[in-house]
Design an enzyme around this catalytic site. Structure first.
Site, PDB file in Angstrom:
ATOM      1  N   TYR A  69       0.287   5.738   0.024  1.00 18.12           N
ATOM      2  CA  TYR A  69      -0.610   6.882   0.011  1.00 18.12           C
ATOM      3  C   TYR A  69      -0.639   7.454  -1.404  1.00 18.12           C
ATOM      4  O   TYR A  69       0.331   7.309  -2.159  1.00 18.12           O
ATOM      5  CB  TYR A  69      -0.134   7.950   0.989  1.00 18.12           C
ATOM      6  CG  TYR A  69      -0.275   7.578   2.440  1.00 18.12           C
ATOM      7  CD1 TYR A  69      -1.527   7.304   2.989  1.00 18.12           C
ATOM      8  CD2 TYR A  69       0.832   7.510   3.276  1.00 18.12           C
ATOM      9  CE1 TYR A  69      -1.664   6.965   4.328  1.00 18.12           C
ATOM     10  CE2 TYR A  69       0.705   7.183   4.620  1.00 18.12           C
ATOM     11  CZ  TYR A  69      -0.541   6.909   5.139  1.00 18.12           C
ATOM     12  OH  TYR A  69      -0.673   6.573   6.457  1.00 18.12           O
ATOM     13  N   ASP A 100      -1.452   7.305  17.026  1.00 17.84           N
ATOM     14  CA  ASP A 100      -0.664   7.904  15.952  1.00 17.84           C
ATOM     15  C   ASP A 100      -0.134   9.276  16.354  1.00 17.84           C
ATOM     16  O   ASP A 100      -0.794  10.032  17.076  1.00 17.84           O
ATOM     17  CB  ASP A 100      -1.513   8.057  14.691  1.00 17.84           C
ATOM     18  CG  ASP A 100      -1.947   6.718  14.116  1.00 17.84           C
ATOM     19  OD1 ASP A 100      -1.205   5.736  14.285  1.00 17.84           O
ATOM     20  OD2 ASP A 100      -3.034   6.658  13.502  1.00 17.84           O
ATOM     21  N   ASP A 140      -9.505   7.234  15.648  1.00 15.82           N
ATOM     22  CA  ASP A 140      -8.100   7.118  15.274  1.00 15.82           C
ATOM     23  C   ASP A 140      -7.404   8.446  15.611  1.00 15.82           C
ATOM     24  O   ASP A 140      -7.254   9.318  14.758  1.00 15.82           O
ATOM     25  CB  ASP A 140      -8.002   6.803  13.780  1.00 15.82           C
ATOM     26  CG  ASP A 140      -6.590   6.488  13.326  1.00 15.82           C
ATOM     27  OD1 ASP A 140      -5.681   6.468  14.179  1.00 15.82           O
ATOM     28  OD2 ASP A 140      -6.389   6.274  12.110  1.00 15.82           O
ATOM     29  N   ARG A 183       0.821  -1.205   0.000  1.00 13.66           N
ATOM     30  CA  ARG A 183       0.000   0.000   0.000  1.00 13.66           C
ATOM     31  C   ARG A 183       0.861   1.264   0.000  1.00 13.66           C
ATOM     32  O   ARG A 183       1.902   1.334   0.658  1.00 13.66           O
ATOM     33  CB  ARG A 183      -0.942   0.025   1.202  1.00 13.66           C
ATOM     34  CG  ARG A 183      -2.006  -1.041   1.170  1.00 13.66           C
ATOM     35  CD  ARG A 183      -2.979  -0.850   2.319  1.00 13.66           C
ATOM     36  NE  ARG A 183      -3.740   0.386   2.172  1.00 13.66           N
ATOM     37  CZ  ARG A 183      -4.535   0.886   3.118  1.00 13.66           C
ATOM     38  NH1 ARG A 183      -4.638   0.267   4.291  1.00 13.66           N
ATOM     39  NH2 ARG A 183      -5.203   2.011   2.910  1.00 13.66           N
TER      40      ARG A 183
END
Length: 285
Positions: free
Chosen positions: A127, A163, A195, A125
């Site tokens: 971005y 994160d 998240d 993967r």
């Protein structure tokens, strides 16, 4: 210390998330695992000696970046690195260096939780465009997928460490352990899951002494908080998915609130490693 073999031989458990998706993690006996965490983080581990060690070739399915100590022994960037570095400073593990697009993340279901490139349907993967800040996680934190956060629309945690978006000028490397101070938090809702994104700055940045709260970020890094929110809101759109949402008025929180998030998710992690909550297939090795 428990070995990778012990971890892989341990019995796996499963439970159903309120959101309907299965958790995929492995477990070890409470006493063995928690004892290892305490010994490693408080007595043995010298964070200044930690360094990343690559295994395999970048941008391949087998590529891993392990964290090793001064003696070359593997440690977990998620479980073994202490969260706190003293005086309101925290350790931050870099997963994705700024100005790169490979979607790297801690493998929470593998022994020693190395950093790997995420996959979807067997494909690596990326971005759709570069991320403009160093991105990674706070160790010893966990967003509990069974905890409904009443501050944030009752959203459940995403089953990952918290994160961090580090806004300093230096481009870090995968696996770097930096000392940072939190400045704000953004409550992102990704497909119904909470998240958190903690905005922080590395202590070695030239502007670190100038920024101590959310208002300072806007003063010394104008437009950065909006850019972070918009980047994470929109990055899935090129793949045909809807935009992510942000709770708490679509605005960044104060530093005080960010510290509250860090404290609560650290407490959730402690419950996880003590076996007070099911681990599913999460690796605690």
């Amino acid at each position: 210390m428990a070995t990778a073999a012990t971890a892989s031989a341990a019995a796996a458990t499963r439970f159903t998330r309120l959101a309907g998706a299965g958790l995929r993690r492995s477990r070890l006996p409470t006493a063995v695992r928690f004892q290892r965490r305490v010994l490693t983080t408080t007595a043995l581990l010298r964070t200044a000696e930690l360094r990343p060690k690559e295994q395999g070739l970048p941008e391949t399915l087998d590529y891993r970046v392990f964290l090793v100590d001064g003696g070359g022994r593997k440690v977990s960037p998620w479980h073994d690195v202490p969260l706190r570095a003293g005086d309101g400073v925290f350790h931050f593990i870099v997963e994705i260096p700024k100005e790169s697009s490979a979607k790297m993340e801690v493998a929470t279901d593998e022994s020693f939780t190395p950093i790997k490139q995420d996959t979807k349907k067997g494909n690596l993967r990326y971005y759709p465009y570069n991320i403009n800040w160093n991105y990674g996680l706070f160790p010893q934190t966990w967003e509990d997928p069974t905890f409904a956060n009443t501050d944030v629309e009752g959203a459940l945690g995403d089953n990952d460490p918290v994160d961090v978006v580090e806004i300093g000028e230096r481009r870090a490397n995968i696996g770097d352990v930096l000392k940072v101070k939190p400045l704000a938090a953004l409550a992102m809702i990704d497909e119904g899951e909470l998240d958190w994104k903690i905005v922080a700055i590395s202590l070695d940045d030239p502007k670190a002494s100038l920024v101590n709260d959310v208002d300072d970020v806007e003063k010394h890094f104008p437009g950065t908080l909006t850019a972070i929110r918009d980047w994470f809101r929109d990055y899935k759109i090129p793949d045909g998915k809807p935009a992510n949402r942000f709770a708490l008025g679509n605005k960044p929180t104060s530093k005080e609130y960010a510290l509250k998030v860090i404290q609560e998710t650290n407490e959730s992690w402690e419950k996880l490693v003590k076996r007070n909550v099911p681990a599913g297939e999460l690796s605690l090795a």
